[in-house]
Design a protein around this motif. Structure first.
Motif, PDB file in Angstrom:
ATOM      1  N   ASP A  98       0.825  -1.210   0.000  1.00  6.48           N
ATOM      2  CA  ASP A  98       0.000   0.000   0.000  1.00  6.48           C
ATOM      3  C   ASP A  98       0.850   1.247   0.000  1.00  6.48           C
ATOM      4  OD1 ASP A  98      -2.198  -1.594   0.021  1.00  6.48           O
ATOM      5  OD2 ASP A  98      -2.421  -1.561   2.205  1.00  6.48           O
ATOM      6  N   GLY A  99       2.086   1.129   0.586  1.00  9.21           N
ATOM      7  CA  GLY A  99       2.945   2.292   0.622  1.00  9.21           C
ATOM      8  C   GLY A  99       3.345   2.756  -0.754  1.00  9.21           C
ATOM      9  N   GLU A 100       3.353   1.864  -1.765  1.00  6.13           N
ATOM     10  CA  GLU A 100       3.707   2.267  -3.110  1.00  6.13           C
ATOM     11  C   GLU A 100       2.630   3.149  -3.734  1.00  6.13           C
ATOM     12  OE1 GLU A 100       6.457   1.792  -4.471  1.00  6.13           O
ATOM     13  OE2 GLU A 100       7.416   0.271  -3.234  1.00  6.13           O
ATOM     14  N   ARG A 101       1.386   3.026  -3.248  1.00  6.18           N
ATOM     15  CA  ARG A 101       0.290   3.804  -3.839  1.00  6.18           C
ATOM     16  C   ARG A 101       0.030   5.101  -3.074  1.00  6.18           C
ATOM     17  NH1 ARG A 101      -1.586  -1.592  -3.689  1.00  6.18           N
ATOM     18  NH2 ARG A 101      -1.742  -2.531  -5.757  1.00  6.18           N
ATOM     19  N   GLY A 102       0.625   5.246  -1.901  1.00  4.12           N
ATOM     20  CA  GLY A 102       0.405   6.438  -1.104  1.00  4.12           C
ATOM     21  C   GLY A 102       1.277   7.586  -1.567  1.00  4.12           C
ATOM     22  N   PRO A 103       1.004   8.795  -1.079  1.00  2.36           N
ATOM     23  CA  PRO A 103       1.830   9.949  -1.442  1.00  2.36           C
ATOM     24  C   PRO A 103       3.234   9.803  -0.860  1.00  2.36           C
ATOM     25  CG  PRO A 103       0.278  10.528   0.298  1.00  2.36           C
ATOM     26  CD  PRO A 103      -0.104   9.159  -0.165  1.00  2.36           C
ATOM     27  N   GLN A 104       4.226  10.325  -1.606  1.00  2.00           N
ATOM     28  CA  GLN A 104       5.609  10.221  -1.158  1.00  2.00           C
ATOM     29  C   GLN A 104       5.849  11.178   0.019  1.00  2.00           C
ATOM     30  OE1 GLN A 104       7.614   8.033  -1.973  1.00  2.00           O
ATOM     31  NE2 GLN A 104       6.703   7.186  -3.834  1.00  2.00           N
ATOM     32  N   PRO A 105       6.594  10.712   1.039  1.00  2.58           N
ATOM     33  CA  PRO A 105       6.853  11.580   2.197  1.00  2.58           C
ATOM     34  C   PRO A 105       7.917  12.614   1.867  1.00  2.58           C
ATOM     35  CG  PRO A 105       7.987   9.495   2.463  1.00  2.58           C
ATOM     36  CD  PRO A 105       7.182   9.379   1.192  1.00  2.58           C
ATOM     37  N   GLY A 106       8.072  13.556   2.777  1.00  7.25           N
ATOM     38  CA  GLY A 106       9.062  14.604   2.607  1.00  7.25           C
ATOM     39  C   GLY A 106       9.476  15.171   3.950  1.00  7.25           C
ATOM     40  N   ILE A 107      10.168  16.304   3.912  1.00  5.12           N
ATOM     41  CA  ILE A 107      10.669  16.924   5.134  1.00  5.12           C
ATOM     42  C   ILE A 107       9.523  17.270   6.075  1.00  5.12           C
ATOM     43  CG2 ILE A 107      11.905  18.944   6.024  1.00  5.12           C
ATOM     44  CD1 ILE A 107      13.555  18.950   3.487  1.00  5.12           C
ATOM     45  N   GLY A 108       8.355  17.625   5.513  1.00  2.00           N
ATOM     46  CA  GLY A 108       7.221  17.983   6.351  1.00  2.00           C
ATOM     47  C   GLY A 108       6.726  16.849   7.222  1.00  2.00           C
TER      48      GLY A 108
END
Length: 475
Positions: free
Chosen positions: A320-330
């Motif tokens: 599911d992590g492949e379909r979620g939005p990519q994380p960032g510094i926020g």
């Protein structure tokens, strides 16, 4: 912001992946405990010597490398006068012949440390000549023949050196030649003598079997070490390819967003800007078509990258992590909070506006570097106090993760093959953005990870610090 948890006093431990273990326990006086001399000698016995190397050539200390010469020298010095006295007094051989035969049977043993096969040929000829001469001796009756006790002792010492150097085929040939020669000499045995041919044949077989087994064990260990080295190189290569594929999957989300925006803008241009000439509308249509085609190619490539074992099916890896939005510094605050809930004391210092200032690739790379560094701290330095700092200026984002030594009662994960995405992944992400990476142990037993990610493409160097390769380890 800061997240703290009380922990017991720290002790030197192991930091994130690729970090060396703490030094061995020190003895009084500051000396470290190492393997003892018996263990070193046993290792030297199991280490096969090369064709041009003496025995114990791989021993770590000079006195250990000189030990074979000393032992063989003691044997020669002891056997030489004994052989001369026994041949002249007990067997009744002439003094000149006894001296010459004693030298011929014992002095070649000095070659057994470096060239045991030529030494064996010389000793075998000398012993055979001695057996022939003893048939004419005055007092040979009632004594050992064809091999005297001194010849048996010297021959067995030679066999021990030979068994540690030569191949199994050579050892078998030496053993059979020794037995065959003793059998042939048995036809000329003087009356009233004790035949020692069978005794020497059995003793030589036992000595060659034991020393040959030791050499075989050393050869097997050497082959295992070579295979492990090859496997490690293949594992490192596979790890690198896996991490690059992972980065490519994540980079797709960043690039696809911009390509989608280009497509929408190009398609909607005739409606947003009425009255455009026909050639301009055709140009926008061509831009939109090219962008859609590029998106299609990227999706097909991503299907291959996400499929298990490289299969081209559309099933993906099911994560599911492949379909979620990519994380960032926020999202670093959430990451730190989750790490604190896992029992790891972490402090976060996050510059205001860092998430907005960083482009997507830098934003994602900074998050992944912190994520990998914290995962390594949890695995290899549990309970260690950790500081995470993310600052930004006009040119670059600086990511710094520093941890202390592991907690006193912490259970440190032992070495193992693991996934191998530690410093390898950090280095690849830094290379993707054209930045630099500096990693290394600290004097107190902790570890430091510092990454500089330029905000503009080409602003940094893609080369990472050499300490990455020195500290890289399977995680």
């Amino acid at each position: 912001m800061s997240f703290r948890r009380r922990t017991p006093p720290a002790r030197p431990g192991r930091g994130p992946r690729g970090r060396p273990r703490a030094p061995p326990a020190a003895r009084p006086g500051g000396r470290t405990r190492g393997p003892g001399a018996p263990a070193q000698l046993a290792a030297a016995l199991r280490t096969p010597a090369g064709a041009a190397q003496p025995l114990f050539a791989q021993a770590p200390k000079a006195w250990q490398r000189a030990l074979p010469y000393v032992l063989v020298g003691i044997v020669v010095v002891s056997l030489l006068p004994t052989t001369i006295v026994v041949l002249s007094d007990d067997y009744g051989m002439d003094g000149g012949w006894a001296g010459a035969l004693g030298v011929a049977q014992t002095v070649p043993l000095l070659l057994s440390v470096t060239r045991p096969l030529p030494a064996w040929l010389l000793v075998l000829v000398a012993d055979t000549l001695g057996a022939v001469l003893l048939t004419q001796a005055d007092k040979v009756a009632g004594h050992s023949w064809p091999w005297t006790p001194m010849a048996v002792v010297g021959y067995l010492v030679l066999m021990a050196c030979l068994g540690l150097r030569e191949s199994i085929r050579t050892l078998v040939a030496v053993w059979l030649v020794t037995g065959a020669l003793g059998a042939v000499l048995g036809f000329f045995q003087p009356a009233d003598t004790m035949n020692t041919a069978a005794l020497l044949f059995v003793l030589v077989g036992v000595v060659l079997a034991l020393t040959g087994a030791l050499r075989g064990l050393g050869d097997a260990r050497q082959r295992i070490a070579e295979q492990e080295s090859i496997s490690e190189a293949e594992r490192s290569r596979r790890t690198l390819l896996e991490e690059r594929a992972r980065i490519a999957r994540e980079l797709h989300d960043v690039v696809a967003h911009h390509m989608s925006v280009i497509t929408v803008q190009a398609d909607s241009a005739p409606y947003r800007l009425p009255g455009m000439p026909e050639p301009v509308q055709e140009e926008f249509a061509a831009i939109a078509a090219g962008a859609r085609q590029s998106l299609g190619e990227m999706r097909r490539l991503l299907t291959v990258l996400r499929a298990p074992d490289g299969a081209g099916g559309a099933g993906g890896d099911g994560g599911d992590g492949e379909r979620g939005p990519q994380p960032g510094i926020g999202r670093l605050q959430q990451l730190v909070e989750a790490t604190v809930r896992a029992g790891q004391p972490v402090e976060l210092s996050l510059a205001a506006g860092a998430a907005r200032a960083a482009p997507p690739a830098v934003d994602l790379s900074a998050y992944r570097i912190v994520q990998e560094a914290l995962a390594n701290v949890v695995r290899h330095a549990p309970g260690a106090s950790t500081r995470v700092s993310v600052t930004v200026d006009d040119d670059e984002v600086l990511v710094l993760v520093v941890n202390g030594p592991a907690a006193r009662d912490a259970v440190v994960e032992p070495d193992g093959p693991g996934t191998g995405h530690g410093l390898v992944g950090m280095r690849e992400r830094v290379r993707l953005t054209g930045g630099t990476l500096d990693t290394g142990p600290l004097p107190d037993g902790g570890f430091r990870v510092a990454a500089r990610l330029p905000l503009r493409a080409g602003a940094g160097s893609a080369d990472t610090d050499g300490t990455d390769d020195m500290n890289e380890e399977r995680s």
